[in-house]
Every structure is written in C-alpha cells, then in structure tokens.
Write a protein that holds these residues in place. Structure first.
Motif, mmCIF file in Angstrom:
data_model
loop_
_atom_site.group_PDB
_atom_site.id
_atom_site.type_symbol
_atom_site.label_atom_id
_atom_site.label_comp_id
_atom_site.label_asym_id
_atom_site.label_seq_id
_atom_site.Cartn_x
_atom_site.Cartn_y
_atom_site.Cartn_z
ATOM 1 N N GLY A 137 -1.115 31.065 22.793
ATOM 2 C CA GLY A 137 -2.566 31.152 22.699
ATOM 3 C C GLY A 137 -3.023 31.835 21.424
ATOM 4 O O GLY A 137 -3.956 31.377 20.754
ATOM 5 N N VAL A 138 -2.354 32.931 21.060
ATOM 6 C CA VAL A 138 -2.731 33.659 19.837
ATOM 7 C C VAL A 138 -2.497 32.801 18.603
ATOM 8 O O VAL A 138 -3.326 32.757 17.687
ATOM 9 C CB VAL A 138 -1.943 34.980 19.741
ATOM 10 C CG1 VAL A 138 -2.133 35.629 18.375
ATOM 11 C CG2 VAL A 138 -2.390 35.939 20.828
ATOM 12 N N LEU A 139 -1.368 32.084 18.556
ATOM 13 C CA LEU A 139 -1.051 31.279 17.374
ATOM 14 C C LEU A 139 -1.953 30.053 17.255
ATOM 15 O O LEU A 139 -2.251 29.607 16.151
ATOM 16 C CB LEU A 139 0.418 30.857 17.412
ATOM 17 C CG LEU A 139 1.422 32.007 17.242
ATOM 18 C CD1 LEU A 139 2.847 31.503 17.379
ATOM 19 C CD2 LEU A 139 1.228 32.680 15.892
ATOM 20 N N VAL A 140 -2.372 29.500 18.394
ATOM 21 C CA VAL A 140 -3.345 28.400 18.336
ATOM 22 C C VAL A 140 -4.664 28.905 17.766
ATOM 23 O O VAL A 140 -5.309 28.240 16.949
ATOM 24 C CB VAL A 140 -3.550 27.787 19.744
ATOM 25 C CG1 VAL A 140 -4.759 26.862 19.757
ATOM 26 C CG2 VAL A 140 -2.301 27.023 20.171
ATOM 27 N N TRP A 141 -5.062 30.103 18.192
ATOM 28 C CA TRP A 141 -6.317 30.696 17.707
ATOM 29 C C TRP A 141 -6.202 31.109 16.241
ATOM 30 O O TRP A 141 -7.119 30.909 15.456
ATOM 31 C CB TRP A 141 -6.662 31.893 18.575
ATOM 32 C CG TRP A 141 -7.915 32.614 18.170
ATOM 33 C CD1 TRP A 141 -8.028 33.716 17.389
ATOM 34 C CD2 TRP A 141 -9.252 32.235 18.517
ATOM 35 N NE1 TRP A 141 -9.329 34.077 17.230
ATOM 36 C CE2 TRP A 141 -10.120 33.171 17.913
ATOM 37 C CE3 TRP A 141 -9.804 31.208 19.279
ATOM 38 C CZ2 TRP A 141 -11.496 33.103 18.053
ATOM 39 C CZ3 TRP A 141 -11.177 31.147 19.428
ATOM 40 C CH2 TRP A 141 -12.006 32.089 18.812
ATOM 41 N N SER A 142 -5.047 31.700 15.865
ATOM 42 C CA SER A 142 -4.869 32.192 14.501
ATOM 43 C C SER A 142 -3.416 32.019 14.081
ATOM 44 O O SER A 142 -2.587 32.917 14.296
ATOM 45 C CB SER A 142 -5.274 33.671 14.406
ATOM 46 O OG SER A 142 -5.016 34.178 13.117
ATOM 47 N N PRO A 143 -3.053 30.878 13.496
ATOM 48 C CA PRO A 143 -1.654 30.639 13.102
ATOM 49 C C PRO A 143 -1.112 31.690 12.135
ATOM 50 O O PRO A 143 0.081 31.993 12.146
ATOM 51 C CB PRO A 143 -1.711 29.257 12.434
ATOM 52 C CG PRO A 143 -2.927 28.607 13.009
ATOM 53 C CD PRO A 143 -3.904 29.708 13.237
#
Length: 723
Positions: free
Chosen positions: A211-217
């Motif tokens: 979820g974090v990487l989708v929001w901010s790679p």
C-alpha cells in the motif's frame, strides 16, 4: 503577510556520503528557501489580498494539520509554565526541555527537542521512543481497542472507532511517513481480525508495504521505510516465532494453572511442566500459606516475558545494525538493555502523558496529578538514557559496509524467517547464523589510501575550511572541520539540527573506511573552521589536537574541554616549531612565538604550516592575512611549494603579491562557498594566481578535490573523488 524575501537554493556539498539539505527540502516539496528580517514583515488586511491568490486544497489541509500540531504543542507548554506545575517537587515538575520531549513524543513536533537530548537518544538507540513512530501509533490503537471492547462495543464498531481515533491522532502528529505506515498496518491487522482471517504479522507487513509503495514508490529508498519494515521483520518474522518455538509456550502454560482440562490440548513436555509447576505451588503454599500459591506461576510468566522482551531486543539490534551503519554510521552497543528499561516505562508514560494533555485542556490544576506522574516517569526514562549515553563505549561510530555485506545480510534474514518456522533444528541454525550479520557489518575494512604519496584533500564544506591530509605512511590529519559562517550562540547551537562535522565531514571520512584520526588540527577559532570539530572529535577520537594561541572564545574553550574529557592530547605550536609527522617534515610558519590575542578570535591567529615530503611540499595558510604574511616573509620562512591552500577563502586581505611570489606554487586550492555574500574568491586574487601560471582549484566549482604529491615533486589532481 507581505515581506521582501531573499530566495536562494539550498547549498549542496559535493562530497561522498554528505547529507544534502537540498534533497531533504525537495522531499518536503520545497524547491528554495528564503530569509527575511522581522521588521520587514507587514500584516495585510483582507482587502490587501490579491483576488488571484490561490492556495491548493492540499496546501490548506497541510496548513491546518500544522496548525493543530502547533496548538497541541502550545497547550503542553502552557501547562509547563502554569502555577500548578511550578508548585510541584522538582522530580515531578515538567521543565521546558521536558515539554520539548513530550511534544516530540506525542505530536511529532521536534522544534523544542534540543541537540543534547537528541545526541543522548541517538547514542543509546532510543531515539524512536521520543519521536512519533509506529510504536506510539500501535500503543494508542491497542489502548483504544481494549477500552472499546471493555465497553462491550461490537467488534466491528470497536474496529471502526480504533481506526478513526488513530487516524485523527496521526493527523495531529503531522501525518509523517512512519505514522502513515503504522496506521496502514494497524488498519490491515484489525480488518484481518474482524474478518477472522490469518493475522500473520508478515502478511500485514506485506500488505502495508504494498500500500505504501503504491501511494509513494520513492518510499522504497527512504531510510525510515526500510528501517520500519526491517524492525517488524526482526520482531514478527524472527524473534516472536523463535520464542514460540522455544520458551513462550511455557509462559502461556503458566496461565490458568489450575484448569487441568487445558493439559489435554498441550504437548506432553508442556503439560508435564504445568504439572511440575502445580507441585511447586502446592509445596510453597504448604510452607508460606495459601496466599503464596500463585507466586510460582507469576514468577515464571514474568521471567519468560522478560526473556521474550530481551530476545526481541537482541534480534532487532542484530537486524537493525545494518541500516544503522549505512544511514547513521552508528553501532549502539547498549541499545538492548536501555530499551528493555525504557520501553516499558514509555509504554506507561505515553498514555499518562495523553491524559495530562487532555486534562490540561480543562485546567492546569486538573492536569496536576497526571502531570506529576508524567514528570516522574519522564525524568526516570531520561535519567536512564542520560547515564547510559555518558558511557564512552555506548556509541560506536562506524563506516557503512560494502554492498556485498548488505546483500549477504538480506539473504541471512530471509533464511532466518524461513528457518524459525521450519523445525526446531532449523530454528537453532537461525540462532547460529543471525549473529554473523552484525559481525560482517562491523568488521573493519581496509582504509582507502594511496601508499607512498602525501594526500591533501580539500573537502567541500561551503564557505569554510576543511582539509584532510594523509601522510605517506598512512597517518591522518584533519585541518579544520568547516562550520557556520559568523558567531553561533549557545542557544542556537543547542537547537540547530545541522552539524557540518556530523553531516558532511564525518561521512566523507567514513566513505574512506576511516574510524580514527591521528591528528585534529585547528587553524584558528572562527566558526567556519571550528564549528564541525566537536562532532568530528567525538566520532573519530583523534590522538592529538593541534592548536596555537588561546583566544577569548567560549566555543574554543568548550572544544579544549571536550578534548580533555575524551583523552585527546592538546599541543600548542608557534612559528619555528618543527616535527616529523606521517613521513613528512612539518614546519610551523605562524603565528610568532610572542603573538598573543586575549580578545575574540581574528584571522591572523591562524596556525600556518608547511609540510615537506621529499621534493614535494604544501603550505596550509588557514585565514592568515597580510600582516601575518609579512611576518612570515620578514623571517624568511616562505619558500617555493608544490601546493598552496589559499588564505582566507581568496579574500583581498590575503595572498599578497609578495607572498605568492615567494611561495611560487604549482597548484593552489581555495575553499569557498557557492554564491557567498563576501565575493570570495576576489577577482584580483584570481588574476594574481593566474599571472603566476598557477593552476587554481575552487571547491565551489569543483567540489571535493584531492592532490597526490609524490616524493619526486610531482603532483596529481583528482576532482570530485578521493582516490
């Protein structure tokens, strides 16, 4: 508001490993910064605002979050200054420094967290306790959910309330990246619990990471992201499964000891342990009475839970040693015992501090009782951390390991996560393999040098001076360590977050694999030469500190005092002194033996050195100006050199024509900041050097520059790298 601003880009230091303030600002969405005099700020009324002025909704939301954060911090500060708090005994009374710690811990506002406090927390590996992190979010979520269930709320409603209140708290803290990740993980875990799915920690971790990487790679490359998830891997992926496969079943077996039906569902060895524990309890009850019957299972449970806490701390430290070395160049030797003492206290302190804050909204007198408990606990935690951080061995500064060590560490962690779930034999294999990670990370590697050459490296420290010198035999000297231009007050120093010695000079030395310095030398006590020295001294523990005269400077006296505390030998030098050092002959050219300055430091205090290696030589002038140069010329101390460190950043007051003619250098280097307000280096000095057919290297244009001088008189320049 209306004000004339001087907008400028943040300075970049072109040195290996240097922390870049410009990149930090860009990560916050800031491309430039500005300064303005308070007297120039004008308050505008509504009619003074241009109709075309538009602020994005995201910016408005961010401003409201910051406003809420500031409001909460002010309420804590107001309670600290209240009569109710001031009337408490000192051990329970909250001070302004305590308010800074509480605001950092509760609301993520680090503005009041002074430098001394930060250093103490960092040295003991406990900084995470006093900044809003996943731990604080988890504590709040756990407390809210427990209260909701105690109030007999339905599970779905308890989950909703917990997530909503935790989200509100996350906004109040500034909604930083670590808090976002913790909030996401908490929501995933509670949702899995609500849906009766497998609540495996690693599953929740994977979902949160995705979820974090989708929001901010870009978060993948952030230290906070990596360290947050590595900590959870260490605890949930290795430590807890290892405890469950070894001693933790016995801790659970000590619960409900007299319910014999539970024995049926337990493995034989655990059931036998329960039987033995009941026998011990009966024996003790027969001696000390029925009230002592519950003592053995209580001791067993608490002992095994303490062992679990120790195991979690040990495994976490063995995993976190890699990112700590890579990003912070630290090996916190006493982090496990410190956190074992501090974490339980903070687990109690945090909710009581929240109660104090909420009570202070009603009245400082209402908050006095929880405030006293908060002060007592806070002083206890700070006292533990302060005493441990004072131990010299508590904080080991280390270079970052080479890339293949990091790769081996990742493979080892993956193996351990698999092995502890496989079988007891494989779990013991994980126990044997895991300690190899800190051993690999902390193992000293060969330093990067050029044997048989004298090296002089001008480190890019902006408008300041810092020269790293390596003798032909490998001896090391750092002459000056940069620092802020102009005087720095004690208050400003205490609250400053940027230390050029810590963030620029030290990382460069670590990039070369150095762990110690032989000599730390100070040309004179101006802040742009001395400001970074305390950090360098603490990090590299030099054997000697070379200085000349002792001016009237509180910062200089503090430097000498710290050198004595660290066991560094202080040596004073004057013109005419000679000594052999590192395979070179060092001659002091200035200041004169009879020179004295009882007032504040001036440029002509500068310690000027000539270093000779075979036919090669270097003249290191500090900030010496024309009067000092004339004295050196009058005594016949200036002769032709291979390399000249240009005096006073290329000011018109230094590098006079007569001095330059006598030195006749092949190369010259000037340490100067890009776009500095002094106009350094001056055009006439540049022209003078050019007419002498001397090659000039400027740190504002070339960045870090290395000069390698051979015994035969040859010189080789390397721009932008050390070797």
């Amino acid at each position: 508001m209306e004000a004339p601003l001087r907008i400028k880009l943040a300075e970049r230091y072109r040195d290996p490993g240097a922390w870049q303030y410009a990149d930090y600002l860009l990560a916050q969405g800031i491309g430039a910064h500005a300064s303005v005099r308070a007297s120039k700020i004008t308050q505008l009324d509504e009619s003074g605002v241009s109709p075309s002025t538009h602020v994005s909704r995201a910016a408005q939301v961010q401003c409201r979050i910051y406003a809420a954060q500031s409001w909460a911090s002010r309420r804590v500060t107001d309670y600290v200054h209240s009569r109710a708090n001031r009337g408490l005994p000192a051990i329970m009374r909250l001070s302004q420094d305590d308010a800074g710690m509480l605001n950092a811990m509760l609301f993520g506002d680090r503005a009041g967290l002074n430098k001394t406090q930060r250093i103490g927390f960092e040295r003991t590996g406990s900084f995470h306790l006093f900044v809003v992190s996943g731990m604080h979010v988890g504590l709040l979520a756990g407390l809210v959910f427990w209260l909701a269930r105690r109030l007999k709320l339905r599970e779905w409603l308890a989950t909703l309330v917990t997530v909503a209140l935790t989200f509100g708290y996350a906004l109040l803290t500034g909604f930083g990246a670590p808090v976002q990740r913790a909030l996401f993980m908490t929501a995933v875990f509670l949702l899995a619990r609500l849906l009766s799915r497998d609540r495996n920690v690693l599953n929740a971790l994977g979902a949160a990471a995705l979820g974090v990487l989708v929001w901010s790679p870009a978060a993948l490359f952030e230290a906070s992201f990596q360290m947050t998830f590595l900590a959870i891997v260490a605890i949930g992926g290795i430590a807890v499964p290892l405890a469950e496969r070894s001693f933790l079943p016995y801790a659970h077996a000590a619960e409900h000891l007299w319910d014999k039906w539970e024995d049926i569902e337990l493995p034989p060895r655990v059931a036998q342990f329960r039987l033995m524990l009941r026998m011990w309890s009966e024996t003790i009850a027969g001696v000390a009475g029925d009230s002592a019957r519950s003592l053995p299972p209580l001791v067993v449970r608490w002992s095994l839970w303490a062992l679990e806490l120790a195991l979690i701390g040990a495994v976490a430290e063995m995993v976190m040693v890699l990112p700590m070395a890579v990003y912070f160049h630290r090996a916190t030797m006493f982090a496990v015992p410190t956190n074992m003492l501090s974490v339980p206290l903070v687990a109690v302190l945090a909710p009581i501090a929240v109660i104090t804050f909420c009570a202070s909204l009603l009245s400082p007198w209402v908050a006095m009782l929880p405030g006293a408990a908060t002060g007592l606990l806070l002083h206890g935690v700070a006292g533990v951390i302060g005493r441990v951080s004072a131990v010299r061995a508590a904080d080991l500064r280390v270079p970052a390991p080479v890339w293949w060590v990091a790769l081996l560490a990742i493979v080892t962690w993956a193996f351990c996560c698999w092995a502890v779930r496989r079988s007891r034999a494989w779990a013991w294999a994980a126990v044997a393999v895991l300690p190899l990670v800190p051993l690999m990370v902390l193992w000293p590697e060969p330093v990067v040098v050029s044997p048989g050459m004298m090296e002089v490296t001008a480190i890019d420290v902006g408008q300041g001076d810092s020269l790293f010198i390596v003798g032909p035999d490998g001896s090391t000297m750092l002459l000056d360590a940069g620092g802020p231009v102009g005087g720095v007050t004690e208050a400003a120093e205490a609250t400053s977050r940027f230390d050029i010695g810590e963030e620029v000079v030290s990382p460069y030395l670590w990039s070369r694999r150095f762990r110690r310095l032989d000599v730390l030398a100070l040309s004179h006590a101006h802040s742009d030469h001395m400001g970074g020295m305390p950090a360098v001294m603490r990090n590299f523990r030099p054997r000697e500190l070379w200085v000349s005269i002792d001016p009237n400077s509180e910062a200089y006296r503090a430097l000498l005092s710290e050198a004595k505390d660290l066991g560094v030998q202080i040596r004073h030098f004057y013109a005419g002194n000679q000594l052999a050092w590192g395979g070179t002959q060092v001659t002091i050219l200035a200041p004169e033996t009879g020179y004295n300055n009882p007032r504040e430091p001036v440029n002509n205090d500068s310690l000027v050195m000539r270093m000779q290696y075979g036919k090669s030589s270097v003249l290191l002038e500090g900030d010496a100006e024309a009067p000092s140069e004339r004295e050196m010329l009058a005594h016949g101390r200036v002769a032709a050199v291979t390399l000249l460190k240009v005096g006073h950043h290329g000011s018109r007051t230094s590098t006079t024509q007569e001095f330059l003619d006598a030195a006749a250098p092949k190369d010259a280097v000037v340490s100067v900041g890009r776009g500095n307000t002094f106009g350094h280096p001056r055009y006439e000095v540049i022209e003078r050097i050019a007419e002498a057919r001397t090659k000039l290297y400027r740190t504002d244009q070339f960045g870090l520059t290395t000069f390698l001088l051979g015994r035969d008189g040859g010189i080789r320049e390397i721009v932008g790298a050390s070797n």
